[in-house]
Design an enzyme around this catalytic site. Sequence first.
Site, PDB file in Angstrom:
ATOM      1  N   ARG A  27     -10.511  10.568   1.405  1.00  0.00           N
ATOM      2  CA  ARG A  27     -10.382  11.272   2.693  1.00  0.00           C
ATOM      3  C   ARG A  27     -11.668  12.034   2.997  1.00  0.00           C
ATOM      4  O   ARG A  27     -12.069  12.139   4.146  1.00  0.00           O
ATOM      5  CB  ARG A  27      -9.169  12.210   2.664  1.00  0.00           C
ATOM      6  CG  ARG A  27      -7.852  11.467   2.320  1.00  0.00           C
ATOM      7  CD  ARG A  27      -7.024  11.113   3.520  1.00  0.00           C
ATOM      8  NE  ARG A  27      -6.041  10.077   3.213  1.00  0.00           N
ATOM      9  CZ  ARG A  27      -4.751  10.277   2.931  1.00  0.00           C
ATOM     10  NH1 ARG A  27      -4.261  11.500   2.917  1.00  0.00           N
ATOM     11  NH2 ARG A  27      -3.956   9.267   2.669  1.00  0.00           N
ATOM     12  N   TYR A  68     -15.230   0.996  -6.946  1.00  0.00           N
ATOM     13  CA  TYR A  68     -16.493   1.700  -6.693  1.00  0.00           C
ATOM     14  C   TYR A  68     -17.474   1.502  -7.843  1.00  0.00           C
ATOM     15  O   TYR A  68     -18.642   1.823  -7.713  1.00  0.00           O
ATOM     16  CB  TYR A  68     -16.208   3.192  -6.446  1.00  0.00           C
ATOM     17  CG  TYR A  68     -15.279   3.379  -5.255  1.00  0.00           C
ATOM     18  CD1 TYR A  68     -15.760   3.235  -3.958  1.00  0.00           C
ATOM     19  CD2 TYR A  68     -13.914   3.625  -5.436  1.00  0.00           C
ATOM     20  CE1 TYR A  68     -14.920   3.351  -2.865  1.00  0.00           C
ATOM     21  CE2 TYR A  68     -13.057   3.751  -4.354  1.00  0.00           C
ATOM     22  CZ  TYR A  68     -13.566   3.603  -3.077  1.00  0.00           C
ATOM     23  OH  TYR A  68     -12.724   3.707  -1.998  1.00  0.00           O
ATOM     24  N   LYS A  72       0.855  -1.181   0.000  1.00  0.00           N
ATOM     25  CA  LYS A  72       0.000   0.000   0.000  1.00  0.00           C
ATOM     26  C   LYS A  72       0.890   1.228   0.000  1.00  0.00           C
ATOM     27  O   LYS A  72       1.704   1.425   0.905  1.00  0.00           O
ATOM     28  CB  LYS A  72      -0.905   0.000   1.223  1.00  0.00           C
ATOM     29  CG  LYS A  72      -1.826   1.210   1.276  1.00  0.00           C
ATOM     30  CD  LYS A  72      -2.826   1.084   2.395  1.00  0.00           C
ATOM     31  CE  LYS A  72      -3.718   2.314   2.452  1.00  0.00           C
ATOM     32  NZ  LYS A  72      -4.697   2.226   3.525  1.00  0.00           N
ATOM     33  N   SER A  97     -10.069   5.634  -4.952  1.00  0.00           N
ATOM     34  CA  SER A  97     -10.962   6.780  -5.135  1.00  0.00           C
ATOM     35  C   SER A  97     -10.473   7.761  -6.196  1.00  0.00           C
ATOM     36  O   SER A  97     -11.262   8.236  -7.011  1.00  0.00           O
ATOM     37  CB  SER A  97     -11.144   7.495  -3.799  1.00  0.00           C
ATOM     38  OG  SER A  97      -9.902   7.921  -3.273  1.00  0.00           O
ATOM     39  N   ARG A  99       1.263   9.976   5.485  1.00  0.00           N
ATOM     40  CA  ARG A  99       1.456   8.624   6.020  1.00  0.00           C
ATOM     41  C   ARG A  99       2.768   8.005   5.539  1.00  0.00           C
ATOM     42  O   ARG A  99       2.883   6.793   5.426  1.00  0.00           O
ATOM     43  CB  ARG A  99       0.295   7.725   5.575  1.00  0.00           C
ATOM     44  CG  ARG A  99      -1.102   8.251   5.881  1.00  0.00           C
ATOM     45  CD  ARG A  99      -2.123   7.130   5.743  1.00  0.00           C
ATOM     46  NE  ARG A  99      -3.488   7.578   5.632  1.00  0.00           N
ATOM     47  CZ  ARG A  99      -4.234   8.032   6.639  1.00  0.00           C
ATOM     48  NH1 ARG A  99      -3.731   8.126   7.839  1.00  0.00           N
ATOM     49  NH2 ARG A  99      -5.491   8.392   6.440  1.00  0.00           N
ATOM     50  N   GLU A 144       6.981  -6.875   0.868  1.00  0.00           N
ATOM     51  CA  GLU A 144       5.869  -6.753   1.811  1.00  0.00           C
ATOM     52  C   GLU A 144       4.849  -7.875   1.610  1.00  0.00           C
ATOM     53  O   GLU A 144       4.340  -8.452   2.577  1.00  0.00           O
ATOM     54  CB  GLU A 144       5.172  -5.393   1.644  1.00  0.00           C
ATOM     55  CG  GLU A 144       5.967  -4.203   2.174  1.00  0.00           C
ATOM     56  CD  GLU A 144       5.795  -4.022   3.683  1.00  0.00           C
ATOM     57  OE1 GLU A 144       5.207  -4.902   4.345  1.00  0.00           O
ATOM     58  OE2 GLU A 144       6.255  -2.989   4.200  1.00  0.00           O
ATOM     59  N   LYS A 190      -2.205  -1.594  -3.798  1.00  0.00           N
ATOM     60  CA  LYS A 190      -3.029  -0.381  -3.794  1.00  0.00           C
ATOM     61  C   LYS A 190      -2.152   0.850  -3.876  1.00  0.00           C
ATOM     62  O   LYS A 190      -1.172   0.917  -3.135  1.00  0.00           O
ATOM     63  CB  LYS A 190      -3.831  -0.372  -2.504  1.00  0.00           C
ATOM     64  CG  LYS A 190      -4.682   0.832  -2.291  1.00  0.00           C
ATOM     65  CD  LYS A 190      -5.336   0.740  -0.966  1.00  0.00           C
ATOM     66  CE  LYS A 190      -6.104   2.020  -0.746  1.00  0.00           C
ATOM     67  NZ  LYS A 190      -6.675   2.088   0.563  1.00  0.00           N
TER      68      LYS A 190
END
Length: 325
Positions: free
Chosen positions: A207, A314, A197, A275, A218, A234, A249
């Site tokens: 957000r 979505y 990610k 998004s 982050r 990972e 992602k």
Amino acid sequence: MAFPDIRPRRLRRTPALRRLVAETDVRPHQLVLPLFVREGATEPVPIGSMPGVVQHTRDTLKKAAAEAVGAGLGGVMLFGIPEEKDAVGSGATDPHGILNLAITDVVAEVGDQLTVMSDLCLDEFTDHGHCGVLDPDGNIDNDRTLEVYAAMAVAQAAAGVDLVAPSGMMDGQVGQVRRALDAEHYIGTGILAYSAKYASAFYGPFREAVDSSLQGDRRTYQQNPANAREGVREATLDVAEGADIVLVKPALGYLDVLSAVRQAVDVPVAAYNVSGEYSMLEAAAAHGWIDREPAILETLTSIRRAGADIILTYWALEAAGLLTR
Ligand code: PBG
């Protein structure tokens, strides 16, 4: 020399030929619909940055899950937006927290007809908006966060979720969640790990979707967009820690990572069509600058072609309709 007349276009001549030789397909059961549920909402609340997406009430969430069953989708991924936030994200571990209640509601509605998944992360529940708890200096406390994730996983499993989805990018999160689930005898509850990610600007519209309180960024926990090998590392670590499914992602800017992860692991691989990827296409389509439906299908096909077995999108409901018409 009798050189044969090689003409790749022969296989593109008719729709039937093109369908016969298609290397990749997208089917509704490969799609997962992310759904937002807002505590205290009495009407669905439109998300301005994501046209067509809403924050559901508990009631309309159940209806959306039932629609997902009707469309033959593979699953839903639930996100909760609590009324109250605090420094440790108490709403996440509270059995009566909005996400845990929503899991119970949706599982009661759809039973085993749909795979129900839940985001396992603190960012929606903390007043500082970070995915973990902070130490006295304001840094993310990785190992104390793991303890909260363990409790959150158990609360979600108790609510009946099929797959918990740790998305906070803390080191050791998958192993800790697996141990906690097993200790409480939730051996059948699986883990979809957000393994690779990235710290991405393409989460911007999300957000707003979760009323994020984040200040700053982050980058000390999500990955640097410059690194592909690290994404494979990972994912490999997460499989060793007990991940049942690994996820990459965002999707579109990271198709190389997706492809490399698909080759490196032997568990199913998911990708999150995030998004920003959604809203960019919707905005261009709203201006008449792009042909919306073919662009949606091309997006999903590209993510499948790169190696995703499963796509979180979505557009899942709408795409299922387009794919079966
Ligand atoms: C973290 C989480 C995020 C998204 C899914 N899970 C936000 C973040 O990491 O900042 C983003 C999803 C999207 O952009 O569609 N709980």
